[in-house]
Design a protein around this motif. Structure first.
Motif, PDB file in Angstrom:
ATOM      1  N   VAL A 239       0.736  -3.369  -6.710  1.00 41.75           N
ATOM      2  CA  VAL A 239      -0.098  -2.371  -5.854  1.00 41.75           C
ATOM      3  C   VAL A 239      -1.353  -3.160  -5.399  1.00 41.75           C
ATOM      4  N   LEU A 240      -1.563  -3.069  -3.914  1.00 37.04           N
ATOM      5  CA  LEU A 240      -2.749  -3.738  -3.444  1.00 37.04           C
ATOM      6  C   LEU A 240      -3.951  -2.638  -3.498  1.00 37.04           C
ATOM      7  N   SER A 241      -3.888  -1.412  -3.192  1.00 41.28           N
ATOM      8  CA  SER A 241      -4.482  -0.540  -3.125  1.00 41.28           C
ATOM      9  C   SER A 241      -4.246   0.875  -3.246  1.00 41.28           C
ATOM     10  N   ILE A 242      -5.137   1.912  -3.740  1.00 43.87           N
ATOM     11  CA  ILE A 242      -4.913   3.357  -3.770  1.00 43.87           C
ATOM     12  C   ILE A 242      -5.888   4.248  -3.118  1.00 43.87           C
ATOM     13  N   LYS A 243      -5.383   5.166  -2.170  1.00 45.76           N
ATOM     14  CA  LYS A 243      -6.229   6.076  -1.476  1.00 45.76           C
ATOM     15  C   LYS A 243      -5.587   7.347  -1.769  1.00 45.76           C
ATOM     16  N   ASP A 244      -6.439   8.298  -2.288  1.00 46.61           N
ATOM     17  CA  ASP A 244      -5.717   9.444  -2.637  1.00 46.61           C
ATOM     18  C   ASP A 244      -4.625   9.585  -3.323  1.00 46.61           C
ATOM     19  N   ASN A 245      -3.263   9.780  -2.764  1.00 47.17           N
ATOM     20  CA  ASN A 245      -2.048   9.545  -3.560  1.00 47.17           C
ATOM     21  C   ASN A 245      -1.159   8.704  -3.024  1.00 47.17           C
ATOM     22  N   GLN A 246      -1.858   7.762  -1.732  1.00 46.00           N
ATOM     23  CA  GLN A 246      -1.046   6.886  -1.180  1.00 46.00           C
ATOM     24  C   GLN A 246      -1.390   5.426  -1.722  1.00 46.00           C
ATOM     25  N   VAL A 247      -0.246   4.902  -2.192  1.00 38.80           N
ATOM     26  CA  VAL A 247      -0.344   3.631  -2.671  1.00 38.80           C
ATOM     27  C   VAL A 247       0.372   2.385  -1.697  1.00 38.80           C
ATOM     28  N   THR A 248      -0.537   1.499  -1.571  1.00 35.86           N
ATOM     29  CA  THR A 248      -0.127   0.337  -0.849  1.00 35.86           C
ATOM     30  C   THR A 248       0.293  -0.968  -1.883  1.00 35.86           C
TER      31      THR A 248
ATOM     32  N   GLU B 137       2.488  -4.773  -1.935  1.00 41.25           N
ATOM     33  CA  GLU B 137       3.147  -5.879  -1.170  1.00 41.25           C
ATOM     34  C   GLU B 137       4.494  -5.982  -2.087  1.00 41.25           C
ATOM     35  N   THR B 138       5.579  -6.182  -1.232  1.00 45.76           N
ATOM     36  CA  THR B 138       6.721  -6.055  -1.801  1.00 45.76           C
ATOM     37  C   THR B 138       7.175  -7.433  -2.193  1.00 45.76           C
ATOM     38  N   ALA B 139       8.263  -7.847  -2.882  1.00 48.87           N
ATOM     39  CA  ALA B 139       8.449  -9.152  -3.562  1.00 48.87           C
ATOM     40  C   ALA B 139       8.720  -9.938  -2.319  1.00 48.87           C
ATOM     41  N   ASP B 140       9.176  -9.428  -1.286  1.00 55.50           N
ATOM     42  CA  ASP B 140       9.553 -10.127   0.112  1.00 55.50           C
ATOM     43  C   ASP B 140       8.130 -10.321   0.872  1.00 55.50           C
ATOM     44  N   GLY B 141       7.262  -9.888   0.623  1.00 53.25           N
ATOM     45  CA  GLY B 141       5.834 -10.171   1.191  1.00 53.25           C
ATOM     46  C   GLY B 141       5.272  -9.129   1.935  1.00 53.25           C
ATOM     47  N   PHE B 142       6.257  -8.167   2.180  1.00 51.16           N
ATOM     48  CA  PHE B 142       5.795  -6.930   3.435  1.00 51.16           C
ATOM     49  C   PHE B 142       4.712  -6.021   2.573  1.00 51.16           C
ATOM     50  N   VAL B 143       3.766  -5.626   3.255  1.00 51.85           N
ATOM     51  CA  VAL B 143       2.795  -4.618   2.710  1.00 51.85           C
ATOM     52  C   VAL B 143       3.145  -3.204   3.341  1.00 51.85           C
ATOM     53  N   MET B 144       3.508  -2.264   2.317  1.00 48.46           N
ATOM     54  CA  MET B 144       4.011  -0.904   2.628  1.00 48.46           C
ATOM     55  C   MET B 144       2.962   0.277   1.951  1.00 48.46           C
ATOM     56  N   THR B 145       3.238   1.290   2.583  1.00 51.17           N
ATOM     57  CA  THR B 145       2.469   2.357   1.750  1.00 51.17           C
ATOM     58  C   THR B 145       3.387   3.286   1.574  1.00 51.17           C
ATOM     59  N   PHE B 146       3.318   4.064   0.322  1.00 52.35           N
ATOM     60  CA  PHE B 146       4.276   4.968  -0.371  1.00 52.35           C
ATOM     61  C   PHE B 146       3.178   6.046  -1.211  1.00 52.35           C
ATOM     62  N   ASP B 147       3.858   7.217  -1.188  1.00 48.19           N
ATOM     63  CA  ASP B 147       3.235   8.389  -2.024  1.00 48.19           C
ATOM     64  C   ASP B 147       3.377   8.010  -3.390  1.00 48.19           C
ATOM     65  N   GLY B 148       2.490   8.433  -4.269  1.00 47.52           N
ATOM     66  CA  GLY B 148       2.409   8.035  -5.605  1.00 47.52           C
ATOM     67  C   GLY B 148       3.836   8.354  -6.245  1.00 47.52           C
ATOM     68  N   LYS B 149       4.419   9.397  -5.825  1.00 45.26           N
ATOM     69  CA  LYS B 149       5.681  10.129  -6.519  1.00 45.26           C
ATOM     70  C   LYS B 149       6.815   9.320  -6.056  1.00 45.26           C
ATOM     71  N   GLU B 150       6.736   8.417  -5.205  1.00 42.12           N
ATOM     72  CA  GLU B 150       8.091   7.586  -4.984  1.00 42.12           C
ATOM     73  C   GLU B 150       8.156   6.286  -5.440  1.00 42.12           C
ATOM     74  N   LEU B 151       6.928   5.960  -6.469  1.00 39.58           N
ATOM     75  CA  LEU B 151       6.825   4.738  -7.061  1.00 39.58           C
ATOM     76  C   LEU B 151       6.788   5.016  -8.636  1.00 39.58           C
ATOM     77  N   LEU B 152       7.328   4.115  -9.133  1.00 36.29           N
ATOM     78  CA  LEU B 152       7.408   4.085 -10.656  1.00 36.29           C
ATOM     79  C   LEU B 152       6.648   2.662 -11.315  1.00 36.29           C
ATOM     80  N   LYS B 153       5.857   2.935 -12.216  1.00 40.71           N
ATOM     81  CA  LYS B 153       5.010   1.711 -12.886  1.00 40.71           C
ATOM     82  C   LYS B 153       5.920   1.109 -13.767  1.00 40.71           C
ATOM     83  N   VAL B 154       5.998  -0.268 -13.855  1.00 45.27           N
ATOM     84  CA  VAL B 154       6.837  -1.006 -14.474  1.00 45.27           C
ATOM     85  C   VAL B 154       5.879  -1.780 -15.702  1.00 45.27           C
ATOM     86  N   ASP B 155       6.058  -1.638 -16.733  1.00 39.22           N
ATOM     87  CA  ASP B 155       5.100  -2.616 -17.698  1.00 39.22           C
ATOM     88  C   ASP B 155       5.139  -4.030 -17.335  1.00 39.22           C
ATOM     89  N   ASN B 156       4.328  -4.952 -17.848  1.00 37.25           N
ATOM     90  CA  ASN B 156       4.210  -6.100 -17.454  1.00 37.25           C
ATOM     91  C   ASN B 156       5.108  -7.325 -18.378  1.00 37.25           C
TER      92      ASN B 156
END
Length: 183
Positions: free
Chosen positions: A19-28, A30-49
């Motif tokens: 996660v790079l940034s969060i604005k409202d429910n939009q989460v930006t 940086e993918t493992a391949d280096g691309f920066v993408m924005t998703f709705d919070g419902k489309e993402l799943l937090k993974v523990d470290n």
């Protein structure tokens, strides 16, 4: 829900990132391949470290995610509830084609008389045999048979009638209820 620096998985894609940034429910992210993408919070799943990403994935309740992703089924019409032992009411089709093999040579008066006599015979039979409900299928047409049937049924004191179940018969049927009296 998400914080800057969290590792996340994208639910619909074979993709993960940070996660790079969060604005409202939009989460930006940086993918493992280096691309920066924005998703709705419902489309993402937090993974523990943890050190192993697959261990984190296994802990996710897959059934819960699938249920969230499932498209809701369209609601169906409510069907008549019937008990297992309930016998459906007898149905009598009064269309002339069902009563005689060939109507050639019959006038409209003859046809209507045959249809009403048939209905009367079935009503009398139902009363004698204590059948609580019968259905006459008369069709829509110009309404001549329906009005004759209404007139015939109105002459009985122990009978109630109404339009047949619209979902099952459309507008072309009459349900007849025979009030049972103690003998």
């Amino acid at each position: 829900m998400f914080n800057k620096g969290d590792k996340v998985l994208v639910l619909d894609e074979d993709m993960n990132g940070v996660v790079l940034s969060i604005k409202d429910n939009q989460v930006t992210i940086e993918t493992a391949d280096g691309f920066v993408m924005t998703f709705d919070g419902k489309e993402l799943l937090k993974v523990d470290n943890s050190s192993n990403l697959m261990d984190s994935i296994r802990r996710i309740n897959i059934a819960e995610i699938a249920k969230e992703k499932e498209i809701p089924k369209a609601r169906s019409f409510v069907k008549e509830k019937k008990s297992k032992h309930e016998i459906p009411p007898p149905e009598f089709d009064l269309h002339i084609e069902k009563l005689v093999p060939n109507k050639r040579g019959m006038s409209n008066y003859d046809i209507l008389t045959l249809q009403t006599d048939t209905a009367k015979r079935h009503i009398e039979f139902a009363i004698r045999n204590r059948i609580p409900k019968i259905v006459f299928i008369h069709g829509v047409g110009e309404g001549v048979l329906k009005s004759e049937l209404d007139f015939l049924l109105g002459r009985y004191d122990n009978i109630d009638f109404k339009e047949g179940n619209y979902q099952k018969y459309g507008q072309g049927a009459t349900e007849v209820f025979i009030k049972q009296s103690a003998m």
